[in-house]
Scaffold this motif. Structure first.
Motif: not given
Lengths: 118, 118
Positions: B83-85, B87-88, B90-91, B94
């Motif tokens: 699930w977290l991956a 969003y990879r 997005y960081w 940054s």
DNA sequence: CAGTTCTATAACTAGATGGTTTTATACGTG
DNA sequence: CACGTATAAAACCATCTAGTTATAGAACTG
């Protein structure tokens, strides 16, 4: 340690409404009203979720007249994922065991005791 | 969806005692007493944490006479990480923005408007 | 200035959570 | 069988959580 950060991050992620809000913010900034629209929930209810996300450092908020646009802040997601990544070998190990098992079955079937290269 | 699984998984991970228990189990099976030892907490307190971890599918328990050895089950950790991956980017974005900014500053300093290759 | 829009705060409720102590259960040992 | 050990369950308590409604504040609009 950064234990408090992980506490707040995982706790914030443990709610489907908040995860949906993050998914929406992945598409770009949104106001509170825009974020609230998809949910059968009062505006203050959504504002409370946003406060949880903000305190966890998962979103930040700007100012546009009356609006407080929210933006995804992904670095805490990376922190959470880094913690989880330490366990990667344990789930890969599960696959390895499964692979080993399948390999043994294949070897038994062929009757040679030799395993084909993967 | 698998929303309930993520709810339970992230909620279970949002507690430092439970994360410490998982860290201990990464080193191998352990009984309740062994898991409780490092904590200034009663045995039933630890048992409750173990029940949370078990209901989240993060541990499983065997049987060895009176003992109920706990074992790490990592597949739910993988689910959370998957699930977290999502969003990879997005960081990483940054970092990309920071990199772009540093690149611009460097270009300004050189006065040519040309950027060095990274 | 009056009204409308967007958001936050306050006060409240029901239920979950994290801890306790006490008690019960299950198993092994003398 | 009696006892010790390992664990779970029960009952309780304080606090947090997720939601509500009602209200207030801040900024635009006519």
């Amino acid at each position: 340690m950064a234990s408090d950060i992980l506490d707040a991050t995982f706790a914030a992620l443990a709610d489907p409404t908040r995860r949906a809000i993050l998914a929406r913010l992945a598409e770009g900034e949104a106001t509170v009203m825009e974020l609230a629209a998809p949910f059968a929930m009062s505006q203050p209810g959504v504002s409370k979720h946003l406060r949880v996300l903000e305190r966890a450092g998962l979103i930040s908020r700007g100012r546009d007249a009356q609006r407080r646009p929210c933006r995804l802040e992904a670095t805490r997601l990376k922190t959470a994922m880094d913690w989880l990544a330490d366990y990667r070998s344990y789930w890969e190990e599960s696959y390895q065991r499964l692979d080993d098992l399948l390999g043994e079955l294949e070897a038994d079937k062929s009757g040679t005791g030799e395993r084909e290269a993967l």
